[in-house]
Design an enzyme around this catalytic site. Structure first.
Site, mmCIF file in Angstrom:
data_model
loop_
_atom_site.group_PDB
_atom_site.id
_atom_site.type_symbol
_atom_site.label_atom_id
_atom_site.label_comp_id
_atom_site.label_asym_id
_atom_site.label_seq_id
_atom_site.Cartn_x
_atom_site.Cartn_y
_atom_site.Cartn_z
ATOM 1 N N GLU A 35 37.943 39.932 42.882
ATOM 2 C CA GLU A 35 38.228 38.745 41.291
ATOM 3 C C GLU A 35 38.449 39.434 40.284
ATOM 4 O O GLU A 35 37.348 40.314 40.492
ATOM 5 C CB GLU A 35 37.072 37.252 41.148
ATOM 6 C CG GLU A 35 37.464 36.343 40.050
ATOM 7 C CD GLU A 35 36.159 35.884 39.672
ATOM 8 O OE1 GLU A 35 35.501 35.855 40.186
ATOM 9 O OE2 GLU A 35 36.410 34.607 38.566
ATOM 10 N N ARG A 260 25.725 41.922 51.955
ATOM 11 C CA ARG A 260 25.443 42.660 50.768
ATOM 12 C C ARG A 260 25.286 44.087 50.683
ATOM 13 O O ARG A 260 24.061 43.748 51.698
ATOM 14 C CB ARG A 260 25.968 42.290 49.967
ATOM 15 C CG ARG A 260 24.576 41.120 49.143
ATOM 16 C CD ARG A 260 24.551 41.036 47.374
ATOM 17 N NE ARG A 260 26.414 41.009 47.139
ATOM 18 C CZ ARG A 260 25.891 39.834 46.958
ATOM 19 N NH1 ARG A 260 26.135 38.476 46.592
ATOM 20 N NH2 ARG A 260 27.373 39.327 45.873
ATOM 21 N N LYS A 270 26.680 41.434 38.693
ATOM 22 C CA LYS A 270 27.458 41.401 37.406
ATOM 23 C C LYS A 270 27.236 40.956 36.713
ATOM 24 O O LYS A 270 27.229 41.681 35.515
ATOM 25 C CB LYS A 270 28.686 40.582 38.495
ATOM 26 C CG LYS A 270 30.419 41.075 38.059
ATOM 27 C CD LYS A 270 31.291 39.726 38.216
ATOM 28 C CE LYS A 270 31.847 40.292 39.457
ATOM 29 N NZ LYS A 270 33.249 39.507 40.545
#
Length: 569
Positions: A35, A260, A270
């Site tokens: 994204e 992850r 983030k």
RNA sequence: UGCCCGAUGGUGUAACGGUAGCACGACAGGUUCUGGCCCUGUUAGUCUAGGUUCGAAUCCUAGUCGGGCAACCA
């Protein structure tokens, strides 16, 4: 061992099996779907290496697709930085650069089709009501009063939603699935919402935007993706992914989830990275202390090291915390092979060669990289005055200390053996100068009275040395798992809402020092890596270096078994 | 609390019903004009309890622990 024996990580095994079974005609198409709302970090590198790696390994292809379905958080600025980072990492998407927003028309038409098939409806519940009706995981939810709204009415409302007739939040389009499902994502999830924001690519053309769950499976399907690899938190979304594709009877990629990457002594979310940048805890997204790809690049980490790292960490469904020491190993391993050697003194003390004339100029040949004969050699000038590392001289050295001390001899890298004949101190007791004789004819080394020479130390010529700025980076946090630790301390269930991880910021994560380097070091172009012998790997900072005046970022220290031993006791 | 996922040395991973292996780290030694690189060795592991089986890290059941899910984010 036979040809069909499974091998490698579980995703490779799945793909292997699919190919063996002839699924998709043996084709493998993957995608990396960021994204565009932030910078890529080493966690993304794991995904990039996996997706591009699988495609390459099986002769398929990997798409770079921007998942830009939320106009209020996404910006064109990130589109460029992400492409740059993926390319820097060493991967090529060829022509296959896509944007979810390019599929908005098709997605919209499929939404209408879903309504016509009675599989979606426009819902008028407020967000609060919506939540209440959805219920909690342990109890079934309640159907919305609009659940059985006639298709024609939903169709009309949906079209007016897109036409801009309603305010944001007034209506949503929901898939009609199962309000009693134990999986919340199946309780008539929202698939379209009204957003009157301008999109970085489609401008003001749309007033409705698809949600991730609706959009992502369609994007994959449109592109003919065969294996859609994503992280574990999307596991509960898979039933919805499958439902939508079945409901529309479209090409059906397979979603496979993996864990992850978590790295010790740093944070990867983030939100936290953004916070560190915004609050000035670091100098920017490309601060060399950050695990962002631009940060690692600026630090001097070669892309090949990151790829090797991603190869070694493996792919599983187990959520682990990988030791940053493994990354550091991969960095040293790569740089050891490739980085030219130079000498630099960081904490200088004068070394005077008493048997060398004031104006005498001596030279020696220095090997540029012992691991790479192709790298050749260079000529070093030196004379009576040298600079060596203050740490390499001890007034009263312990027996295990092999360097210089009164009466002791060491080898000066490439320049010959010297024997210490004396030293001077200032009033404070600090050593200000060391006197030594250079072994010009081998007699000192041959002299039985000379202690065995066990060490080689680095040096720079006092007359020729150039001062440069060096930035010594260390880990950003003092604890292995700053986010986890903070949450625990705060007894927080929601680790991600904790601000306490900043408590563990390492106050010494950056030290700026001046180093004296041999003259050729000033020729290093921005971005070039170098090993300062016995000290570490450095990189000429791409931003702050000026012609003839490089600034050096320490990429990694060299292993230092002596330092470890010394601090042990 | 309901559902889903997971658990192998300090860390990351391999094994696919048949000798628990590799890498990183740590430790010890060798080599060396970088106390780097390289080489050798040591250390140390199948979450627990049952079951299936000649044989279980692997299959089954239960438990424990960890993670995920309750944005009109992705």
């Amino acid at each position: 061992m036979n040809a069909t024996a499974p091998s490698g990580h579980f995703i490779r095994q799945i793909i292997d099996a699919d190919r063996a079974a002839g699924r998709h005609g043996g084709r493998v198409i993957t995608r990396f779907p960021p994204e565009p709302n932030g910078y890529l970090h080493i966690g993304h590198a794991k995904s990039i290496c996996l997706n591009f790696g699988m495609a390459r390994e099986f002769g398929g292809r990997c798409h770079l697709r921007f998942d830009d379905t939320n106009p209020i958080t996404e910006e064109a600025e990130y589109v460029g930085s992400i492409q740059r980072d993926v390319a820097w990492l060493g991967f090529d998407w060829g022509e296959h650069l896509y944007f979810a927003s390019d599929y908005f028309d098709r997605m919209y038409r499929w939404a209408e089709e879903l309504i016509r098939r009675g599989k979606a409806y426009v819902c008028t519940l407020t967000p609060e009501e919506f939540k209440a009706y959805r219920g909690v995981p342990s109890r079934p939810g309640k159907p919305s009063p609009w659940r059985d709204r006639p298709a024609e009415e939903s169709l009309d409302l949906f079209r007016r939603m897109q036409a801009g007739a309603f305010e944001e939040g007034a209506y949503v389009l929901r898939a009609r699935i199962d309000m009693a499902s134990p999986n919340l994502h199946m309780r008539d999830p929202v698939i379209y919402r009204i957003r009157k924001a301008s999109h970085h690519r489609t401008g003001d053309r749309w007033n409705v935007y698809p949600m991730y769950d609706y959009a992502h499976c369609l994007e994959d399907s449109i592109e003919g993706v065969t294996h859609s690899l994503c992280t574990l938190e999307f596991e509960v979304h898979r039933p919805l992914y499958d439902w939508l594709l079945d409901a529309l009877e479209l090409f059906h990629p397979q979603q496979i989830e993996f864990a992850r990457l978590n790295l010790s002594y740093t944070v990867m979310s983030k939100r936290k990275l953004l916070e560190l940048v915004r609050e000035g805890k670091v100098a920017g997204w490309d601060d060399p202390r950050l695990p962002t790809l631009c940060g690692l690049r600026r630090r001097g980490v070669p892309p090949a090291a990151i790829r090797a790292f991603c190869d070694r960490i493996g792919v599983t469904k187990y959520e682990s915390l990988t030791d940053v020491a493994l990354l550091e190993h991969c960095i040293r391993d790569e740089l050891n092979r490739t980085a030219p050697r130079r000498m630099a003194v960081f904490n200088p003390v004068r070394l005077v060669l008493t048997n060398v004339g004031e104006d005498e100029v001596l030279t020696c040949e220095a090997i540029n990289n012992p691991e790479d004969p192709e790298a050749g050699s260079r000529t070093l000038r030196f004379g009576r005055d040298l600079l060596i590392e203050a740490d390499d001289f001890l007034e009263d050295p312990p027996s295990k200390f092999y360097r210089l001390g009164p009466g002791r001899a060491v080898r000066l890298r490439y320049a010959g053996v010297v024997r210490c004949t004396g030293f001077t101190k200032d009033e404070a007791g600090a050593v200000t100068e060391i006197q030594a004789e250079l072994d010009r004819d081998g007699s000192i080394e041959a002299d039985p009275a000379t202690p065995r020479i066990r060490a080689t130390i680095h040096w720079v010529s006092g007359r020729d040395a150039v001062e440069v700025e060096a930035r010594l980076y260390d880990r950003l946090f003092t604890v292995e798992d700053p986010a986890g630790e903070a949450a625990e301390t705060e007894a927080e269930a929601e680790a991600d809402t904790s601000a306490d991880y900043k408590r563990f910021l390492n106050p010494d994560s950056l030290r700026r020092v001046t180093a004296r380097v041999e003259p050729s070091v000033t020729d290093l172009p921005p971005g070039a890596s170098v090993q300062f012998e016995r000290t570490g790997y450095f990189c000429a900072d791409p931003e702050d270096s000026r012609p003839g005046r490089p600034v050096f970022n320490r990429t990694a220290t060299l292993r230092d078994t002596w330092a470890r031993k010394a601090t042990q006791k």
